[in-house]
Design a protein around this motif. Structure first.
Motif, short mmCIF file in Angstrom:
data_model
loop_
_atom_site.label_atom_id
_atom_site.label_comp_id
_atom_site.label_asym_id
_atom_site.label_seq_id
_atom_site.Cartn_x
_atom_site.Cartn_y
_atom_site.Cartn_z
N SER A 28 0.86 -1.26 -0.06
CA SER A 28 -0.01 0.06 0.07
C SER A 28 0.90 1.16 0.16
CB SER A 28 -0.98 0.01 1.09
OG SER A 28 -1.90 1.34 1.18
N LEU A 29 2.06 1.22 0.76
CA LEU A 29 2.84 2.37 0.72
C LEU A 29 3.76 2.30 -0.33
CD1 LEU A 29 3.76 1.66 4.41
CD2 LEU A 29 3.09 4.06 3.36
N ALA A 30 3.98 1.35 -1.44
CA ALA A 30 4.69 1.12 -2.50
C ALA A 30 6.17 1.40 -1.81
CB ALA A 30 4.51 2.40 -3.52
N SER A 31 6.25 0.57 -0.83
CA SER A 31 7.58 0.68 -0.11
C SER A 31 8.45 -0.46 0.21
CB SER A 31 7.25 1.59 1.38
OG SER A 31 8.62 1.74 2.00
N ASN A 32 9.23 -0.52 0.95
CA ASN A 32 10.12 -1.86 1.15
C ASN A 32 9.57 -2.52 2.39
OD1 ASN A 32 12.18 -3.64 2.37
ND2 ASN A 32 13.69 -2.62 0.94
N PRO A 33 9.30 -3.82 2.60
CA PRO A 33 8.71 -4.41 3.69
C PRO A 33 9.78 -4.31 5.01
CG PRO A 33 8.29 -5.88 2.14
CD PRO A 33 9.06 -4.83 1.49
N VAL A 34 11.12 -4.20 4.64
CA VAL A 34 12.10 -4.00 5.76
C VAL A 34 11.79 -2.60 6.51
CG1 VAL A 34 14.53 -3.77 6.26
CG2 VAL A 34 13.72 -5.70 4.77
N LEU A 35 11.74 -1.47 5.67
CA LEU A 35 11.43 -0.19 6.33
C LEU A 35 10.21 -0.10 7.01
CD1 LEU A 35 12.33 1.92 3.36
CD2 LEU A 35 13.66 1.55 5.20
N VAL A 36 9.17 -0.90 6.60
CA VAL A 36 8.01 -0.82 7.25
C VAL A 36 8.11 -1.76 8.55
CG1 VAL A 36 5.61 -1.65 6.95
CG2 VAL A 36 6.56 -0.71 5.16
N ARG A 37 8.78 -2.97 8.51
CA ARG A 37 8.80 -3.49 9.66
C ARG A 37 9.64 -2.65 10.65
NH1 ARG A 37 9.17 -7.93 6.33
NH2 ARG A 37 11.46 -7.88 6.10
N ARG A 38 10.68 -2.03 10.36
CA ARG A 38 11.34 -1.05 11.42
C ARG A 38 10.07 -0.07 11.95
NH1 ARG A 38 16.18 0.15 7.43
NH2 ARG A 38 17.29 -1.53 7.76
N ILE A 39 9.44 0.38 11.28
CA ILE A 39 8.24 1.49 11.80
C ILE A 39 7.57 0.66 12.73
CG2 ILE A 39 6.43 2.99 11.40
CD1 ILE A 39 9.28 4.18 10.36
N LEU A 40 7.10 -0.46 12.26
CA LEU A 40 6.05 -1.24 13.23
C LEU A 40 6.67 -1.66 14.32
CD1 LEU A 40 4.43 -3.29 10.41
CD2 LEU A 40 3.44 -1.58 11.46
N GLY A 41 8.07 -1.95 14.31
CA GLY A 41 8.72 -2.23 15.63
C GLY A 41 8.35 -1.17 16.62
N ARG A 42 8.96 0.14 15.83
CA ARG A 42 8.68 1.48 16.94
C ARG A 42 7.20 1.46 17.50
NH1 ARG A 42 12.64 6.20 14.93
NH2 ARG A 42 14.43 5.01 14.59
N LEU A 43 6.34 1.34 16.61
CA LEU A 43 4.95 1.26 17.10
C LEU A 43 4.60 0.36 18.06
CD1 LEU A 43 3.45 2.09 13.48
CD2 LEU A 43 3.73 3.69 15.37
N ARG A 44 5.19 -0.82 17.73
CA ARG A 44 4.94 -2.06 18.68
C ARG A 44 5.59 -1.79 20.18
NH1 ARG A 44 7.96 -6.64 16.84
NH2 ARG A 44 9.48 -5.55 17.65
N ASP A 45 6.96 -0.93 20.08
CA ASP A 45 7.67 -0.74 21.43
C ASP A 45 6.60 0.37 22.18
OD1 ASP A 45 9.45 -2.37 20.68
OD2 ASP A 45 10.68 -0.92 19.94
N SER A 46 5.94 0.96 21.50
CA SER A 46 4.99 2.15 22.10
C SER A 46 3.97 1.81 22.51
CB SER A 46 5.09 3.35 21.10
OG SER A 46 6.40 4.08 20.89
N GLY A 47 3.38 0.36 22.33
CA GLY A 47 2.06 -0.19 22.37
C GLY A 47 1.01 0.11 21.43
N LEU A 48 1.47 0.61 20.64
CA LEU A 48 0.39 0.81 19.76
C LEU A 48 -0.10 -0.32 18.49
CD1 LEU A 48 1.45 4.33 18.49
CD2 LEU A 48 -0.02 3.80 20.07
N VAL A 49 0.95 -1.23 18.38
CA VAL A 49 0.48 -2.35 17.60
C VAL A 49 1.15 -3.79 18.34
CG1 VAL A 49 0.22 -1.19 15.58
CG2 VAL A 49 2.63 -2.26 16.06
N ARG A 50 0.67 -4.76 17.76
CA ARG A 50 1.21 -6.02 18.29
C ARG A 50 1.41 -6.92 17.04
NH1 ARG A 50 -3.58 -5.99 21.43
NH2 ARG A 50 -5.23 -6.73 19.87
#
Length: 149
Positions: free
Chosen positions: A34-56
């Motif tokens: 959806s972002l027309a981006s690289n999954p590795v970059l998305v995983r890094r962002i999702l990791g930060r969101l997880r660390d902040s308790g926004l996603v799991r």
């Protein structure tokens, strides 16, 4: 600090997609498409969101990413603070000259202005939730001409 990156936009996009999923999970590859981006970059962002308790995240078959809180309980400022580092507005990289009338005072004056501006941004981002963005996405989608007509 170099200023704002695109991390906030990626984080907000991902959170809105997960809210759109309605409780199900998405893989980082699906979000990256959806972002027309690289999954590795998305995983890094999702990791930060997880660390902040926004996603799991869940591992294994059928695993992926999902919201850890209700979309109405996640603000754009939550996403911003989860992924951005430091201040938005750059300060002087090197202290100005004390021999200059402007140089002696500009740092203190700019600090007040920059802090006020950054506080205003945080307050504004705190007013919008992921649920609100999702409603706007859906309204915008309904306004598009149908593919059949």
């Amino acid at each position: 600090m170099a200023g704002l990156s695109s991390r906030s936009a990626v984080a907000i996009h991902a959170l809105t997609m997960l809210a759109h999923r309605g409780g199900g999970s998405l893989t980082s590859a699906e979000i990256a498409d959806s972002l027309a981006s690289n999954p590795v970059l998305v995983r890094r962002i999702l990791g930060r969101l997880r660390d902040s308790g926004l996603v799991r995240s869940t591992e294994g078959r059928g695993g992926g990413w999902s919201l850890a809180r209700a979309p109405r309980d996640i603000t754009l400022n939550d996403a911003y603070t989860a992924v951005e580092e430091g201040r938005i507005l750059s300060r002087h990289a090197h202290p100005p000259s004390d021999a200059c009338e402007v140089g002696r005072h500009i740092c203190d004056l700019l600090e007040v202005e920059f802090q006020d501006a950054e506080r205003a941004l945080e307050e504004r981002l705190s007013q919008t939730t992921i649920a609100h963005l999702l409603r706007q996405v859906r309204e915008s989608e309904h306004q598009l001409p149908s593919a059949n007509g």
